[in-house]
Design a protein around this motif. Structure first.
Motif, PDB file in Angstrom:
ATOM      1  N   MET A 281     -15.310 -17.015  49.107  1.00 14.22           N
ATOM      2  CA  MET A 281     -14.723 -15.686  49.239  1.00 14.22           C
ATOM      3  C   MET A 281     -14.990 -15.993  51.111  1.00 14.22           C
ATOM      4  SD  MET A 281     -13.719 -12.792  49.205  1.00 14.22           S
ATOM      5  CE  MET A 281     -13.966 -12.570  48.155  1.00 14.22           C
ATOM      6  N   PHE A 282     -15.913 -17.028  52.004  1.00 23.80           N
ATOM      7  CA  PHE A 282     -15.974 -17.139  52.991  1.00 23.80           C
ATOM      8  C   PHE A 282     -15.546 -18.124  53.449  1.00 23.80           C
ATOM      9  CE2 PHE A 282     -20.524 -14.653  51.883  1.00 23.80           C
ATOM     10  CZ  PHE A 282     -19.076 -13.326  52.212  1.00 23.80           C
TER      11      PHE A 282
ATOM     12  N   SER B  77      -3.735 -14.098  50.126  1.00 22.99           N
ATOM     13  CA  SER B  77      -4.788 -13.250  49.807  1.00 22.99           C
ATOM     14  C   SER B  77      -5.743 -12.396  51.896  1.00 22.99           C
ATOM     15  CB  SER B  77      -5.035 -12.908  48.921  1.00 22.99           C
ATOM     16  OG  SER B  77      -4.723 -12.965  48.359  1.00 22.99           O
ATOM     17  N   LYS B  78      -5.908 -13.881  51.819  1.00 26.65           N
ATOM     18  CA  LYS B  78      -6.887 -13.639  53.136  1.00 26.65           C
ATOM     19  C   LYS B  78      -5.315 -13.754  54.550  1.00 26.65           C
ATOM     20  CE  LYS B  78     -10.411 -17.168  51.931  1.00 26.65           C
ATOM     21  NZ  LYS B  78     -11.410 -18.956  52.333  1.00 26.65           N
TER      22      LYS B  78
ATOM     23  N   ALA C 195      -5.484  -9.973  54.032  1.00 22.53           N
ATOM     24  CA  ALA C 195      -6.679  -8.857  54.086  1.00 22.53           C
ATOM     25  C   ALA C 195      -6.970  -9.122  55.721  1.00 22.53           C
ATOM     26  CB  ALA C 195      -7.476  -9.794  53.552  1.00 22.53           C
ATOM     27  N   ASN C 196      -6.473 -10.249  56.225  1.00 23.65           N
ATOM     28  CA  ASN C 196      -6.418  -9.932  58.209  1.00 23.65           C
ATOM     29  C   ASN C 196      -5.439  -9.616  59.152  1.00 23.65           C
ATOM     30  OD1 ASN C 196      -8.567 -12.113  58.173  1.00 23.65           O
ATOM     31  ND2 ASN C 196      -7.522 -13.720  58.127  1.00 23.65           N
TER      32      ASN C 196
ATOM     33  N   MET D  31      -4.654  -5.851  57.247  1.00 27.66           N
ATOM     34  CA  MET D  31      -5.014  -4.903  57.497  1.00 27.66           C
ATOM     35  C   MET D  31      -6.512  -4.731  58.039  1.00 27.66           C
ATOM     36  SD  MET D  31      -5.583  -4.558  53.427  1.00 27.66           S
ATOM     37  CE  MET D  31      -3.565  -4.293  52.971  1.00 27.66           C
ATOM     38  N   ARG D  32      -7.097  -5.829  58.283  1.00 32.04           N
ATOM     39  CA  ARG D  32      -8.543  -5.573  58.851  1.00 32.04           C
ATOM     40  C   ARG D  32      -8.754  -4.737  59.804  1.00 32.04           C
ATOM     41  NH1 ARG D  32     -13.126  -7.780  57.341  1.00 32.04           N
ATOM     42  NH2 ARG D  32     -14.283  -7.743  59.506  1.00 32.04           N
TER      43      ARG D  32
ATOM     44  N   CYS E  64     -10.374  -6.972  49.029  1.00 33.41           N
ATOM     45  CA  CYS E  64     -11.996  -7.960  48.819  1.00 33.41           C
ATOM     46  C   CYS E  64     -12.128  -8.340  50.435  1.00 33.41           C
ATOM     47  CB  CYS E  64     -12.279  -8.427  47.406  1.00 33.41           C
ATOM     48  SG  CYS E  64     -13.085  -7.964  46.107  1.00 33.41           S
ATOM     49  N   PHE E  65     -10.825  -8.956  50.857  1.00 33.99           N
ATOM     50  CA  PHE E  65     -11.200  -9.886  51.433  1.00 33.99           C
ATOM     51  C   PHE E  65     -11.197  -9.685  52.795  1.00 33.99           C
ATOM     52  CE2 PHE E  65      -8.714 -13.488  48.950  1.00 33.99           C
ATOM     53  CZ  PHE E  65      -9.627 -14.773  48.925  1.00 33.99           C
ATOM     54  N   ALA E  66     -10.087  -7.672  52.582  1.00 32.93           N
ATOM     55  CA  ALA E  66     -10.017  -7.455  54.108  1.00 32.93           C
ATOM     56  C   ALA E  66     -11.942  -6.477  53.884  1.00 32.93           C
ATOM     57  CB  ALA E  66      -9.582  -5.842  53.536  1.00 32.93           C
TER      58      ALA E  66
ATOM     59  N   TRP F 234     -15.127  -7.917  52.948  1.00 32.39           N
ATOM     60  CA  TRP F 234     -16.151  -8.893  52.999  1.00 32.39           C
ATOM     61  C   TRP F 234     -15.960  -9.791  54.237  1.00 32.39           C
ATOM     62  CZ3 TRP F 234     -17.046  -9.757  47.022  1.00 32.39           C
ATOM     63  CH2 TRP F 234     -17.594  -8.369  46.798  1.00 32.39           C
ATOM     64  N   SER F 235     -14.753 -10.180  54.924  1.00 35.03           N
ATOM     65  CA  SER F 235     -14.518 -10.835  55.970  1.00 35.03           C
ATOM     66  C   SER F 235     -15.148 -12.588  55.677  1.00 35.03           C
ATOM     67  CB  SER F 235     -14.886 -10.557  56.926  1.00 35.03           C
ATOM     68  OG  SER F 235     -14.865 -10.863  57.874  1.00 35.03           O
ATOM     69  N   ASN F 236     -15.460 -12.887  57.113  1.00 37.26           N
ATOM     70  CA  ASN F 236     -15.720 -14.699  56.232  1.00 37.26           C
ATOM     71  C   ASN F 236     -17.231 -14.347  56.122  1.00 37.26           C
ATOM     72  OD1 ASN F 236     -13.395 -14.946  56.677  1.00 37.26           O
ATOM     73  ND2 ASN F 236     -13.310 -15.592  58.580  1.00 37.26           N
ATOM     74  N   SER F 237     -17.978 -13.293  57.127  1.00 32.76           N
ATOM     75  CA  SER F 237     -19.000 -13.479  57.240  1.00 32.76           C
ATOM     76  C   SER F 237     -20.147 -12.201  56.319  1.00 32.76           C
ATOM     77  CB  SER F 237     -19.952 -14.126  57.852  1.00 32.76           C
ATOM     78  OG  SER F 237     -19.949 -12.555  58.410  1.00 32.76           O
ATOM     79  N   PRO F 238     -21.228 -12.076  56.234  1.00 34.53           N
ATOM     80  CA  PRO F 238     -21.826 -10.988  55.379  1.00 34.53           C
ATOM     81  C   PRO F 238     -22.198 -10.288  56.602  1.00 34.53           C
ATOM     82  CG  PRO F 238     -23.768 -12.573  55.597  1.00 34.53           C
ATOM     83  CD  PRO F 238     -22.468 -12.974  55.629  1.00 34.53           C
TER      84      PRO F 238
ATOM     85  N   ASP G 230     -20.043  -9.116  58.571  1.00 37.79           N
ATOM     86  CA  ASP G 230     -18.632  -8.483  59.172  1.00 37.79           C
ATOM     87  C   ASP G 230     -17.896  -7.893  58.685  1.00 37.79           C
ATOM     88  OD1 ASP G 230     -18.989 -10.189  61.990  1.00 37.79           O
ATOM     89  OD2 ASP G 230     -17.886 -11.503  61.024  1.00 37.79           O
ATOM     90  N   SER G 231     -18.457  -7.441  57.551  1.00 34.64           N
ATOM     91  CA  SER G 231     -18.124  -6.631  56.423  1.00 34.64           C
ATOM     92  C   SER G 231     -17.889  -5.221  57.414  1.00 34.64           C
ATOM     93  CB  SER G 231     -18.738  -6.334  55.360  1.00 34.64           C
ATOM     94  OG  SER G 231     -19.119  -7.279  54.323  1.00 34.64           O
ATOM     95  N   ASP G 232     -16.279  -4.818  56.243  1.00 32.65           N
ATOM     96  CA  ASP G 232     -15.424  -4.009  56.947  1.00 32.65           C
ATOM     97  C   ASP G 232     -15.807  -2.810  55.776  1.00 32.65           C
ATOM     98  OD1 ASP G 232     -13.777  -2.022  57.999  1.00 32.65           O
ATOM     99  OD2 ASP G 232     -12.400  -3.196  58.154  1.00 32.65           O
TER     100      ASP G 232
END
Lengths: 145, 511
Positions: free
Chosen positions: A79-80, A118-119, A122-123, A125-126, B33-35, B37-41, B43-45
């Motif tokens: 995920m990260f 997917s990422k 997701a980016n 819409m974030r 989920c990606f949107a 949780w992002s890349n780090s704990p 930065d979660s939106d």
């Protein structure tokens, strides 16, 4: 070599190693083949929900990653994990195609590409609110909260 | 993450769909989920979850019915925490609290943590910039989740916590994979050892003796990533610890600023899988033989290294492996070993500090003024001939002939050259030197940020390009930016001499 037949009836010839990045194709090629059914390469593999444009794009991705091993990380999803620069340029080049790539990669069973697409979506819409998401993706808002 | 939905496509058949609505539900959930949780704990939106529920019926139904979307939450949002606990159902949860958001916010987060400290499905806990440690709350939460916790990350504001009596009962933590702790004195009375730990990061182990650290490491055979930072005053390991520790799965080693283990670890720890290592300040070692970098390292990042004391710094190259060459400001004058060091007789280098990576690779070689002292034209001519295909010369002000020749020996010619500042002038001169056309087969030439470039320099450059063009070996691309000596009339000439020309900010109507 493998012949892939797209939804718009284009026959695309691909090296085995590249085609086998797809779990679907890997399984089909591993399945027993009765010679009575004709020449396997000539018959090709039909991909009824993948257009030639999208398939060529996906094959570009597979070509770039063809040396990577099919180890535990291939099937798993980090995920990260950071996105590689080449991958980022690849998936963000055409936002509309990103959706089709995700869809096709899911069908073709290419986990890292599904994850990448997917990422990317997701980016997009974030950080957006509901109105902005509807505008961006042309979604019809069918209810009032 | 099994979606309880029929394919959405059939439900909306006949309607013109937005691209995103053609995606099946399981993919949409993954995207959500990606949107979130992002890349780090950190930065979660989380508020984005609220947005999802207001987009359309389909998205709303997905959001409310998929527990996985509600499993990670910021403890400072009391209301959201209630929702999260309810909608995550019985899935494992991830908790975050950031002290950097302010004392009041953090106090609220700690209050929430206290109220849910008996919730026994915590998979990960991230506490950042903690101004104070509520040991009782933390212990209670950890005790309730001793079998679940996979990740524990606690970073304390440096100096804010004087006493830290929270210790993990390591024997019980069978699931923990990642343990980060920073800012604490880390005066643990008993060394901990998590047999399944994959990532350990300790920043500031000032009171943790290196022997204790070594004891810990000797019990962590599954460790894959080890980060030890900011422990300049940590006690060294005693001599008896100069025995080998085996970390067979270690891939990343970062011991920046941990002086006591820097020298020790590469000699005493067996780490056959380690490809990436970061060191710095090996000041405790007086004998170069203490530092035999393992030959399988493909990447070493290091900063100033004063192993060789009491003499001016000089260049030294380290041939780490066939794939990796490292150039460092070692003062090699007192070096006693031939391998992996190669002593280079060079004048004193630049005194400016460089605190980043100083790795030189055969495939990508960067030479900057920080590494280079005096320089002559003959040297650059020879160097350019010797560099690998994708070498970039950048801002080479004044490298020394001997030092650079030593580094670059036996490397093939390059197609690309970028020159800025003073080097742009030197490059023009080199290009105009004897028979350069045959010897300098660049395909891309960039001259940038050289206001002192003269008209004469530029005419030499033009001549080089025209000679190449006449011989049927036209340069593919020329890029000139913010350079002196360029006149609008040059555009026409240069266009004939290069397939692609770009001149920017050199005169008023730049193109």
């Amino acid at each position: 070599m493998v012949v892939l037949i797209t939804s718009d009836d284009e026959r695309i010839v691909v090296e085995d190693d590249i085609a086998k990045r797809s779990g679907l194709i890997r399984d089909l090629l591993a399945a027993p083949w009765d010679p009575k059914d004709g020449d396997r390469e000539y018959m090709g593999i039909e991909l009824p929900i993948v257009s030639s444009d999208v398939l060529k794009k996906i094959l570009e991705y597979c070509e770039h990653h063809k040396e990577e091993p099919f180890d535990d990380t291939y099937e798993s999803e980090d995920m990260f994990a950071d996105i590689d620069e080449w991958d980022l340029n690849f998936i963000t080049a055409d936002p509309h195609m990103a959706f089709e790539i995700v869809l096709a990669a899911n069908y073709l069973e290419i986990p890292p590409l599904v994850s990448l697409g997917s990422k990317a979506v997701a980016n997009m819409m974030r950080g957006k609110d509901a109105e902005e998401i509807c505008d961006m993706f042309n979604i019809e808002k069918d209810f009032e909260p | 993450m099994e979606p309880p939905y029929e394919s959405h496509n059939s439900a909306v058949e006949g309607k013109k769909l937005a691209h995103i609505q053609t995606l099946p539900t399981e993919l949409l959930i993954r995207i959500f989920c990606f949107a979130i949780w992002s890349n780090s704990p950190w930065d979660s939106d989380i508020p984005f979850l609220g947005s999802i529920t207001r987009v359309c019926h389909r998205w709303k139904d997905i959001a409310w019915d998929v527990p996985a979307l509600w499993t990670k939450f910021d403890l400072s949002d009391v209301r959201a925490t209630e929702f999260m606990l309810e909608y995550s159902k019985d899935l494992r949860i991830v908790l975050c609290a950031n002290g950097g958001n302010g004392e009041v916010v953090f106090a609220a987060a700690m209050h929430v943590l206290q109220t849910i400290s008996d919730v026994a499905r915590v998979e990960a806990l991230y506490l950042r910039a903690v101004p104070r440690v509520a040991t009782r709350i933390l212990s209670s939460m950890v005790a309730a989740n001793v079998r679940n916790i996979e990740t524990l990350m606690i970073s304390v504001v440096r100096g804010s916590v004087r006493h830290w009596d929270f210790e993990l009962p390591s024997i019980m933590f069978s699931s923990i994979r990642m343990y980060h702790v920073s800012g604490l004195e880390f005066s643990s009375t008993e060394p901990f050892s998590f047999h399944n730990l994959e990532e350990l990061s300790i920043e500031g182990r000032h009171l943790c003796a290196s022997s204790k650290l070594c004891d810990m490491l000797s019990h962590m055979s599954n460790l894959q990533r080890l980060y030890l930072r900011n422990a300049a005053n940590a006690p060294p390991p005693p001599q008896r610890y100069r025995s080998h520790i085996s970390l067979p799965n270690l891939r990343i080693l970062d011991v920046v600023d941990d002086i006591r283990v820097c020298d020790y670890i590469s000699a005493a720890v067996q780490m056959p899988c380690t490809a990436s290592a970061a060191y710095s300040f090996h000041i405790s070692a007086n004998r170069a033989t203490d530092l035999q970098y393992p030959a399988h390292f493909s990447s070493i990042v290091t900063s100033v290294d004063d192993r060789f004391k009491n003499a001016p710094r000089k260049y030294c190259t380290l041939k780490i492996s066939d794939e990796c060459i490292l150039l460092q400001w070692y003062d090699a004058s007192q070096a006693e070993v031939d391998w992996p060091m190669k002593k280079v007789d060079a004048p004193i280098a630049s005194v400016s500090m460089y605190d980043g990576a100083v790795s030189f690779w055969k495939s990508v070689l960067w030479i900057t003024p920080d590494f280079c002292g005096a320089f002559d034209l003959l040297t650059i001519n020879e160097l350019i001939l010797e560099c690998p295909d994708d070498t970039a010369f950048d801002d080479v002000a004044s490298p020394t002939k001997d030092s650079l020749l030593t580094i670059l020996q036996a490397l093939p010619a390059i197609p690309l050259v970028r020159a800025s500042g003073f080097y742009a002038r030197i490059l023009c001169t080199v290009l105009g030197s004897e028979s350069p056309v045959e010897r300098l087969p660049f395909n891309h030439i960039h001259l940038t940020h050289s206001p002192l470039l003269t008209r004469s320099d530029l005419l030499i450059f033009q001549k080089y390009l025209l000679d190449r063009s006449t011989q049927g070996r036209r340069v593919d691309r020329v890029f000139i930016r913010r350079c002196g000596g360029v006149q609008p009339t040059d555009v026409r000439v240069l266009r004939h001499a290069a397939s692609e020309l770009r001149i920017v900010d050199c005169f008023e109507d730049s193109d």
